[in-house]
Every structure is written in structure tokens, then in C-alpha cells.
Design a protein around this motif. Structure first.
Motif, PDB file in Angstrom:
ATOM      1  N   ASN A   1       0.809  -1.223   0.000  1.00 36.54           N
ATOM      2  CA  ASN A   1       0.000   0.000   0.000  1.00 36.54           C
ATOM      3  C   ASN A   1       0.836   1.263   0.000  1.00 36.54           C
ATOM      4  N   ASP A   2       2.146   1.146   0.230  1.00 35.55           N
ATOM      5  CA  ASP A   2       3.002   2.325   0.289  1.00 35.55           C
ATOM      6  C   ASP A   2       3.281   2.842  -1.116  1.00 35.55           C
ATOM      7  N   PRO A   3       3.105   4.138  -1.348  1.00 33.83           N
ATOM      8  CA  PRO A   3       3.431   4.695  -2.675  1.00 33.83           C
ATOM      9  C   PRO A   3       4.922   4.579  -2.954  1.00 33.83           C
ATOM     10  N   VAL A   4       5.272   4.503  -4.221  1.00 29.18           N
ATOM     11  CA  VAL A   4       6.665   4.361  -4.629  1.00 29.18           C
ATOM     12  C   VAL A   4       7.158   5.695  -5.173  1.00 29.18           C
ATOM     13  N   ILE A   5       8.270   6.212  -4.617  1.00 29.21           N
ATOM     14  CA  ILE A   5       8.870   7.469  -5.060  1.00 29.21           C
ATOM     15  C   ILE A   5      10.020   7.145  -6.011  1.00 29.21           C
ATOM     16  N   LEU A   6      10.055   7.795  -7.142  1.00 26.74           N
ATOM     17  CA  LEU A   6      11.092   7.582  -8.149  1.00 26.74           C
ATOM     18  C   LEU A   6      11.990   8.808  -8.220  1.00 26.74           C
ATOM     19  N   SER A   7      13.291   8.602  -8.174  1.00 25.97           N
ATOM     20  CA  SER A   7      14.255   9.696  -8.292  1.00 25.97           C
ATOM     21  C   SER A   7      14.695   9.867  -9.741  1.00 25.97           C
ATOM     22  N   ASP A   8      14.875  11.124 -10.159  1.00 26.58           N
ATOM     23  CA  ASP A   8      15.401  11.444 -11.487  1.00 26.58           C
ATOM     24  C   ASP A   8      14.587  10.743 -12.568  1.00 26.58           C
ATOM     25  N   ILE A   9      13.322  11.136 -12.707  1.00 27.85           N
ATOM     26  CA  ILE A   9      12.416  10.452 -13.630  1.00 27.85           C
ATOM     27  C   ILE A   9      12.758  10.776 -15.075  1.00 27.85           C
ATOM     28  N   ILE A  10      12.443   9.825 -15.964  1.00 30.49           N
ATOM     29  CA  ILE A  10      12.592  10.023 -17.404  1.00 30.49           C
ATOM     30  C   ILE A  10      11.251  10.445 -17.986  1.00 30.49           C
ATOM     31  N   GLY A  11      11.215  10.709 -19.293  1.00 31.32           N
ATOM     32  CA  GLY A  11      10.008  11.218 -19.916  1.00 31.32           C
ATOM     33  C   GLY A  11       8.816  10.300 -19.776  1.00 31.32           C
ATOM     34  N   ALA A  12       9.010   8.983 -19.962  1.00 27.35           N
ATOM     35  CA  ALA A  12       7.896   8.045 -19.865  1.00 27.35           C
ATOM     36  C   ALA A  12       7.335   8.002 -18.454  1.00 27.35           C
ATOM     37  N   GLU A  13       8.210   8.086 -17.437  1.00 29.40           N
ATOM     38  CA  GLU A  13       7.737   8.062 -16.048  1.00 29.40           C
ATOM     39  C   GLU A  13       7.009   9.346 -15.702  1.00 29.40           C
ATOM     40  N   ASP A  14       7.382  10.430 -16.354  1.00 29.35           N
ATOM     41  CA  ASP A  14       6.663  11.687 -16.179  1.00 29.35           C
ATOM     42  C   ASP A  14       5.277  11.586 -16.805  1.00 29.35           C
ATOM     43  N   ALA A  15       5.214  11.065 -18.033  1.00 24.41           N
ATOM     44  CA  ALA A  15       3.946  11.011 -18.749  1.00 24.41           C
ATOM     45  C   ALA A  15       2.983   9.991 -18.161  1.00 24.41           C
TER      46      ALA A  15
END
Length: 954
Positions: A619-633
Motif C-alpha cells: 500500500n506504500d506509494p513508490v517514489i522515483l528519483s530522477d524520472i525520465i520522460g515516460a515516467e513523467d507522462a
């Protein structure tokens, strides 16, 4: 019938919020309510999944046997459409024509008023928000005709500050407000980002929010009020929204937080944070701060969210009084059966494509899979779906260029745009397929990250892409750096200059000149595409301002580094987080230009995956560091954070969901701090390293002060004196301030020192009775000559004061360029000086022979030159005679002055380490010395006759 639902005869228009549903009395064909498993909002459409009729409710099962449920919340029906018109005409009982409705909202230490029904009654939603004497007017309208469906909400926002609001007019040539200024565009983006994700998905009607500042008191800033006004207008309109939005500003003065500070309080604040959210979650934060810790930021966000809740409650109260029914029957979403078909057809292939590390290769692979889906679904005949598309062969209109500038997608490589594809009979709508395909992309990408703990490029959630950077690439630029992080690359260039290079501002809220500004450029070639090139887009302006705020607090004070700084960033490659790459590259470029920054600054963009339990995770949200374009979209958040190793300087958070909790932001901030520290460590390995010194092509600037009352002497009549100094010395510019500050900009050190010595001479204080030696003759007039006693300071020596004997013409004893000693005998209130050579001759008791032999340095030099050459002369008699004459002259002078010394005040002007120093020094001086000094002898002979004191300028 479901529990908790209440019914009334007639057709029901359903609302996602309590109090927003109403019964329609007019007869109409029954509509349907469908709920897609991929949508957030229950909506009315044409597919027969869940039907709401007059007395029954039926819950159907989709073709994939997925259970769909709808829960109607018992609420009070809204007033009838006639009552909601807020008095478009006079009431039947003869009431007033205008019937405004208002609410008062707690807003920090004061209240604001939100009012509707007085202005703009024909708009779908119109409000005025008043804070003190600051008044914002906002409207929200949606077109009747829908545009082609897309995953991008067709929303445009326009904000304008009228100069008349502050009782003034633009200082430019054009007096009417026209093209939006950068400041207004930034506020447009502030309004757009929290409201866009709140508009119901599938509402494909062109929506426009307009906002104006009609009154401004220079006390209460309009930025957060504009967001509140736009949100209230949208909530009152018939445009379907998911949640009500409120916004506040949070400042911090002396460690104490202030909610909605005034303009004067913001001048002292170390924090400028705009918080926008709903009654239950945070939607957007943006701002800058002076190296504030993450813990302090979280406290500010929490305090701002508490104030936002009160704003949302007040807007919802106003909606209950004057809101309109929502146009839920116009919402169009893809059929749930499309999702099932796509997953069955290409789930495995798409999963493989999403794991390709290279952006270009991944994009091509996904395009192949998408083409397969389009071809396959266009041939399916057994899943007929009604659509709200226009008739075949009708020309389609697309609205992508303007809207994309403010959109939620930043550099994404999976954005769905309307395409001119015709729909085959009895097949799925191609645009519905495209929208569903993107959502399947998002679902599979999330699943890979949650289950495998690996992202598309092989990194873990907290990993930063490889970094490489170098400086001094451009030899003629004052400072340059190339920063590369993965497939994102920024070329940053620093240019230094004087005040005339500053960016002048002429806004409603400020009229000033910026000494530091950042310009960001994102050409289409950076993502391998073609597109419009020209004036900066809204997105480019916004990203440039974010980078500018991130670096501004690291700049040295103006008295330490008095340059105007222009910083440019050109994105040469992009795969996400290009604005943060610009921050890193800009920091290196400024260090390469020799700017002594207080701290090195880096930036990183954080992503988010909410509700991972739906795809097999915890249930914990996942934080991503230094995202790329696909992860942004395809992700749920884009949180940009910049700062030093220990403090934050700028931040901006956008989301694509209906809000995030404070705990999620806390985790993102702390993870971003670790990412910044890693990036700063990589920046310290830059090769070649920043030069950290001024380029030889950069201009030289000297900043010093003179007495404020002497500034007019430097300026001269109509600026004549300062222009003369610029022309004669060769400097680029001289800037003077009322407080006595002087700034000289020059490309040559000699020119700078020449101009500075002239200014110091103009501002020195001559003393009557002082002796000035070796003063050049500047000009000769019929009644005397003008001599320069110090750089830029001239005085008149009348013809009667040139000699102890009467002379007919000045030219008989002097010419321009000769140097003589004079004494200051008088100075009037205007600063005009009267000089005398005769007074010194009488004091020294000089003979006529001595006077004649000392008339000019030019004659002395000629005589010495003749003596030096006489040894080579063949005429021995002339040679002997010249030597005897020289010897006699020298003996006579030595007999008169040998051993004679006197105590005097010497005026010393020197330059050391680029700084000129002027001071007085008591020294023993021989009378023959060639010095610039001020004598301590106050005795002076009165002139024999009155003479006018006239300056050379006259």
C-alpha cells in the motif's frame, strides 16, 4: 436499488460531489451512468452499462464480467435553473435586477470575500474575489461543441493585470495591454496546474478560464487570489470537476510562518510558497526559499493545507447557493471492453517494449505495438460501440499546440494527440483506442517497477542516471558548461555585463531592473522532432523562471560582484527533467565565469506511483528519483526540487491525480535531498573544471562611492560631464546613483582607471590657499586660461595672475599643454575656482630670468633635448655656449632653492589591485619636485582687480 440512494420522479443528472446533482423536469431520453475501471469519475455516456431511469436503478456487468458499481450519495437538490441564473432579469415581485451572493473566507489574519451574481452573469461561472482593495475577476466557460477526444484536457487559462488597477498606465509606447508578459504567463501556469487534473476525464469541450486584476492596493498580492477566483468560477459553472480547489501563500519571517503575507512582509520573507489543494489532499506547491530545510518546508506545507481547507469549504458553500448543474452527460470515455481487448492482444509485447533502456528504441518499439493494436481493433466487428465523434468525412479540428504549453505532460514520449483517422463502421473509435493504449502503458510500467523493482532503463527507484559534465567549451563566452544526465543534456552559457544589460520589468506589482535572469530554450530537435521555433512558449518561460529562482539565492551580493548576469540554457537532448539539468549546468557555467557563488546548486525531478496494491504491490506509494520522460507522462507526479546539499532553494510539484498526502511529500523531499547530494558530488568531478575566474573577454567593473552631494558635479549639465568622461576615457558605461554609488564598466583597465581618476578629481574638495603643481593648460581664452588642477577639475587663471609683470596675450608665455604651478585663491558657491600663478612667483621671490626659464615644461624638454643632442653637433662654439647657458641656469636656480624644503599636504591617487585610492599625506617636499600636492600655506595675496569665476564648460 443501492443502499443510501434516494429517488424522485424524473430524470436524474448525477454529480460526483454532494450537492451537485439535480433533477431535470423536462422530458428527455434516459441517459446512462458508466464507470470505467480506469477512470476516477462516474459519468453519463451512451454505453448501456448502468442505467438510471425514473424509478429503477440497474447495475450491469461489462463484457469482461468485471463488476461495476455506482453509489449515489444522498444530497439536497440544487435550485432550479431559473433560480440559478442569479437574477438575469428582474424578479416577479419587483426585486432588484442584480442579486449578488457572497461568502466570507478566513485568509490568514484577515478575511476575503468571494462574490457571484453581480458581474458576468452570462458566463457559465463568474466571481470576484476581494482582499483589502485588491479585486480579482474570473470567469469559466466551456464550448457547446466538443473537440476530438484526447487524453489531454482542452483547457486554456489567461490572466491579465490591468495597469488601471493601480491607477497608472504602461510606460511603453503601447498604452493598451496586449501580449501577456512573462509575469502574467507564470500566474497562468499557477492557475492551470492545480485545476487541470480536477476537470473530469472525458470532458472534451474547449474550456477557458479568464482572469483580470481590476484593482490592486500594493499590499495584498494577486497571485493566490487568482487561483481561488478561477477555482470558484469553475465550481460554480456547469463544467464537471472532481474536487474544489483552494490556494494560499505561505511566507516565513524570522523563523515564523505567515499565511498569506502582505507585499511588505514578503520583502522580508525567506520563503515564498504557493500551496494549492482540496479539502483532503495537496494538489500543487511551487515557490522558492533561502536554503530552507526539508523539515521547515513540510511545516509550511502543512500550515498551508489547513488554510486551503477553509477556502474549499467556503467555495462549496457558495456552490450550494448559486452553483449550476454539471454537464455530466457530455463526458466521453473509452469503453471498458477496449482495455480488455488491448491487454489480451499485446500485453506481453508491450511489457517487453517498456523494458528497452534507450528512449528512441523504446519509442519505436511501442509505436510498432500501437500500430498492431490499431489495425487489429479496426477489424473487430463484434464489439460495436456508440461514439460522440463527428460524422465521417467531416473536417476535424485539433487543439494541441496552445494547450500543450500548460499541460500536465512534461517531455513525455507517450502523449496522445488527435490524429485524422477515420472510424470504420461497427469498430472502435481510433482515438478511444489511443487513450486506452496509453493507460495500459501506464499500468504495465507501474507493474514492472512494483514487481521487479526495476525501471525501464534498469535503475532502481532511488537511482540517479549517469552524469558527465565539462566547462569552458565555448572560448569566447564568459562562462559555459555542458551537463549530461542520461539522455538529458543542457548547454549553459553565462554572459556578464553592466546595468544596461539588466532586464527591465514593468508589471503591475513591480517596476525594477533584474540583475540576474535565466532563459531556457527547448528546441524540437532535442527530442528528435520538428516543430515551431520562435518566441518562447509558456513552458519555456516557466522552466526558465524555476531555474532562475533555484540559483538566485546562491548569488553573491551586488557590492561583492557588481555584474549583471544573463544565464542561458539550451536543451540539446531531452528525456525528462531538463529544467533540473538546466539548474546544474547553469551553476557550473556561473562558476566558470568567475562568479563566487555562496553554494553549489543542483536539481532533481521526483516521480510517484500511487496505489501500488492495485497492481500487486504494497500500500506504500513508490517514489522515483530522477524520472525520465515516460515516467513523467505515465506516472502520478512530477516534483522538481533544487537546492544545495543542506537546503532547498526552489520547488515545483505537479500531479495527475486528485491529490497526494503530506506523508508522500515528506518521503519525496527526503529522497530528493539524497539525490541532490549525489548530483553535487558528480558535479565536483567536472572535467575540465570551472575556471572560477573572470574571462579575459568579460568587461571590467569598478564599484565605489563618492559623497552623494557631489554626484551632480559628475553628471554635469544635462549629463554633459559624464558623457565627456565616457568619450575621453573609452569606458563602456558609467552608472551613478543618488546615494553616491558609481559603477564603471570597461573592457580596458587603463580606460577604467582614467575614468575613475576623473570622477575622484571632480568629487574632491579643493581648499583655498592650496598649491597645485604641474597643472596642464586645458584651454586659452582672451582673458586668461583654464588649468586642470585634478582630473576633471578645472579653474581659471586670469591673465593678470599669470605673471608679475603685465602681459598683452596669454600666448606670449603659455600655450595649451604647458604645465605650471598655481595657487587656489578663491572659490565661489558654485564650485568655480580662481587660480593664480603670480601669487607663487611673488612668494618665491623669483626673478624675471627665472620666470622666463620656467614658463613651460615643453620649453624645458626642448632645451634638454637640444643639450643632449649638442654633443653630436659639429659646431663646437654653439655646443660650448649651450652648455654654459644650461650650467648658468642650473646654478642660478640651485642658488635660490637649494636645500629649501617645506611641509605640505600631498593628494595621492593610486591604484592597487584594481581599486583606486585617494588620500592626503603630510610629506617634506623639495620645491623643484614635480608632484600633485595641496600646500598647507593658507596665506594668499588678494587679486589686484575683480575677475569673473568662469568654468571651462561655460
Amino acid at each position: 436499488m443501492m443502499a443510501g440512494a434516494s429517488w424522485q420522479e424524473g430524470l436524474l443528472r448525477v454529480s460526483p460531489q454532494p450537492g451537485w446533482g439535480c433533477f431535470l423536469s423536462r422530458p428527455s431520453n434516459p441517459r446512462v451512468l458508466s464507470l470505467s475501471p480506469y477512470s476516477q469519475l462516474r459519468h453519463c455516456a451512451s454505453s448501456s452499462f448502468t442505467e438510471i431511469a425514473a424509478t429503477t436503478i440497474v447495475t450491469a456487468v461489462s463484457s469482461s464480467n468485471d463488476q461495476l458499481s455506482a453509489q449515489l450519495t444522498e444530497s439536497t437538490p440544487l435550485p432550479s435553473p431559473a433560480a440559478l441564473s442569479s437574477g438575469l432579469g428582474a424578479s416577479q415581485n419587483g426585486g432588484p435586477l442584480l442579486q449578488p451572493i457572497s461568502v466570507s473566507v478566513p485568509y490568514g489574519n484577515r478575511h476575503i470575500t468571494i462574490e457571484t451574481g453581480l458581474i458576468g452573469r452570462q458566463a457559465s461561472g463568474a466571481v470576484t474575489v476581494t482582499d483589502g482593495d485588491t479585486i480579482i475577476y474570473a470567469t469559466a466557460c466551456a464550448a457547446e461543441e466538443e473537440v476530438e477526444p484526447s487524453d489531454f484536457t482542452p483547457l486554456s487559462v489567461h490572466y491579465q493585470e490591468r495597469f488601471s488597477a493601480a491607477g497608472r498606465t504602461s510606460g511603453g509606447f503601447f498604452k493598451r495591454e496586449g501580449r501577456a508578459k512573462d509575469h502574467e504567463i507564470l500566474i497562468c501556469r499557477l492557475i492551470d496546474r492545480p485545476l487541470r487534473p480536477m476537470i473530469a476525464k472525458g470532458f472534451n469541450h474547449e474550456t477557458q478560464i479568464l482572469s483580470w486584476v481590476f484593482s490592486y492596493d500594493a499590499i495584498h498580492p494577486p497571485e493566490p487570489l487568482a487561483i481561488v477566483a478561477a477555482s470558484a468560477a469553475l465550481a460554480l459553472s456547469d463544467i464537471p470537476v472532481v474536487k474544489t480547489v483552494g490556494a494560499v501563500r505561505v511566507g516565513m519571517v524570522d523563523g515564523e510562518f505567515i499565511v498569506n503575507p502582505t507585499v511588505q512582509e514578503m520583502e522580508l520573507s525567506q520563503l515564498d510558497m504557493i500551496v494549492a489543494g482540496s479539502g483532503s489532499s495537496i494538489i500543487m506547491i511551487e515557490g522558492c526559499c533561502k536554503f530552507v530545510t526539508e523539515e521547515k518546508m513540510l511545516q509550511a506545507i502543512s500550515l498551508g493545507q489547513e488554510a486551503v481547507v477553509k477556502v474549499c469549504e467556503a467555495i462549496e458553500g457558495l456552490v450550494k447557493k448559486a452553483g449550476k448543474a454539471k454537464r455530466l452527460d457530455t463526458i466521453h470515455l473509452p469503453s471498458p471492453s477496449i482495455y480488455k481487448c488491448i491487454e489480451d492482444l499485446v500485453a506481453d509485447e508491450l511489457t517487453q517494449a517498456l523494458q528497452i533502456a534507450s528512449k528512441s528504441a523504446r519509442k519505436r518499439a511501442i509505436a510498432v505495438v500501437e500500430s498492431k493494436v490499431m489495425n487489429a481493433l479496426a477489424q473487430r466487428k463484434n464489439h460495436p460501440v456508440q461514439s460522440t465523434l463527428k460524422e465521417e468525412n467531416e473536417e476535424l479540428e485539433y487543439h494541441d499546440e496552445v494547450g500543450l504549453e500548460d499541460g500536465e505532460v512534461d517531455e513525455g514520449d507517450l502523449h496522445v494527440k488527435p490524429v485524422p483517422l477515420e472510424r470504420l463502421n461497427n469498430s472502435f473509435d481510433p482515438l478511444d483506442v489511443k487513450v486506452a493504449f496509453k493507460q495500459i502503458n501506464s499500468k504495465l510500467m507501474r507493474s514492472l517497477i512494483i514487481k521487479n523493482k526495476k525501471r525501464s532503463d534498469g535503475r532502481g527507484p532511488e537511482d540517479i542516471r549517469p552524469i558527465q559534465c565539462s566547462c569552458s567549451l565555448l572560448p569566447r563566452a564568459h562562462g559555459s558548461a555542458l551537463f549530461t544526465r542520461g539522455e538529458t543534456q543542457a548547454l549553459a552559457v553565462t554572459t556578464l555585463g553592466g546595468d544596461d544589460m539588466g532586464q527591465r520589468l514593468d508589471n503591475l506589482t513591480e517596476t525594477d531592473t533584474k540583475r540576474f535572469y535565466f532563459q531556457y530554450t527547448f528546441p524540437p530537435s532535442s527530442v528528435g522532432e520538428t516543430g515551431r521555433v520562435g518566441a518562447p512558449s509558456r513552458r519555456e518561460i516557466g522552466h526558465g523562471m524555476l531555474a532562475e529562482k533555484a540559483l538566485e539565492y546562491a548569488l553573491p551580493p551586488e557590492d561583492v560582484f557588481p555584474y549583471t548576469i544573463r544565464l542561458e540554457s539550451t536543451i540539446t537532448e531531452s528525456n525528462g527533467s531538463s529544467s533540473m539539468a538546466s539548474v546544474c549546468g547553469g551553476c557550473l557555467a556561473m562558476l566558470d565565469a568567475g562568479i563566487p557563488l555562496k553554494e553549489s546548486i543542483a536539481g532533481v525531478a521526483m516521480g510517484l506511483i500511487l496505489n501500488p496494491s492495485e497492481i500487486g504491490g504494497s500500500n506504500d506509494p513508490v517514489i522515483l528519483s530522477d524520472i525520465i520522460g515516460a515516467e513523467d507522462a505515465l506516472g502520478d507526479m512530477d516534483f522538481k526540487i533544487a537546492g544545495s546539499a543542506d537546503g532547498v532553494t526552489a520547488f515545483q510539484m505537479d500531479i495527475k491525480v486528485d491529490g497526494v498526502e503530506l506523508e508522500v511529500l515528506e518521503k519525496a523531499l527526503l529522497q530528493a535531498r539524497d539525490g541532490r547530494r549525489h548530483i553535487l558530488g558528480e558535479m565536483s568531478k567536472c572535467n575540465p573544471a570551472p575556471s572560477r575566474k573572470l574571462s579575459k573577454y568579460a568587461p571590467l567593473i569598478d564599484l565605489f562611492k563618492v559623497e552623494p552631494e557631489k554626484i551632480n558635479s559628475v553628471i554635469g549639465s544635462g549629463g554633459k560631464t559624464v558623457r565627456s568622461i565616457i568619450d575621453k576615457s573609452g569606458v563602456e558605461s558609467i552608472d551613478l546613483e543618488d546615494d553616491g554609488s558609481v559603477r564603471i564598466v570597461s573592457k580596458s583597465l587603463n580606460a577604467l582607471e582614467s575614468a575613475k581618476s576623473k570622477i575622484l578629481g571632480l568629487t574632491m574638495d579643493p581648499v583655498v590657499g592650496s598649491v597645485y603643481r604641474d597643472c596642464p593648460v586645458v584651454s586659452i581664452v582672451s582673458f586668461g586660461c583654464f588649468l586642470e588642477i585634478a582630473p576633471g577639475r578645472e579653474g581659471l587663471c586670469h591673465i593678470s595672475e599669470l605673471s608679475t609683470k603685465r602681459i598683452e596675450k596669454v600666448e606670449d608665455i603659455l600655450k595649451v599643454g604647458d604645465r605650471v604651478d598655481v595657487k587656489l585663491i578663491e572659490m565661489n558657491s558654485k564650485g568655480q575656482m580662481r587660480l593664480s600663478r603670480r601669487a607663487l612667483l611673488l612668494e618665491d621671490g623669483a626673478t624675471e630670468t627665472q620666470e622666463a626659464s620656467a614658463t613651460s615644461n615643453t620649453d624645458k624638454k626642448s632645451e634638454k633635448k637640444a643639450v643632449s643632442k649638442s654633443g653630436k653637433s659639429s659646431d663646437s662654439s654653439k655646443d660650448g655656449e649651450t652648455r654654459r647657458s644650461q650650467k648658468t641656469s642650473t646654478t642660478t636656480k640651485n642658488d635660490t632653492t637649494e636645500g629649501r624644503k617645506y611641509r605640505t599636504d600631498r593628494l595621492v591617487i593610486s591604484s592597487k589591485k584594481g581599486e583606486s585610492v585617494i588620500k592626503h599625506k603630510q610629506v617634506d617636499v623639495s620645491e623643484g619636485e614635480d608632484i600633485l600636492s595641496i600646500s598647507s600655506d593658507d596665506e594668499a595675496e588678494d587679486p589686484s582687480e575683480e575677475m569673473p569665476l568662469v568654468s571651462a564648460d561655460a
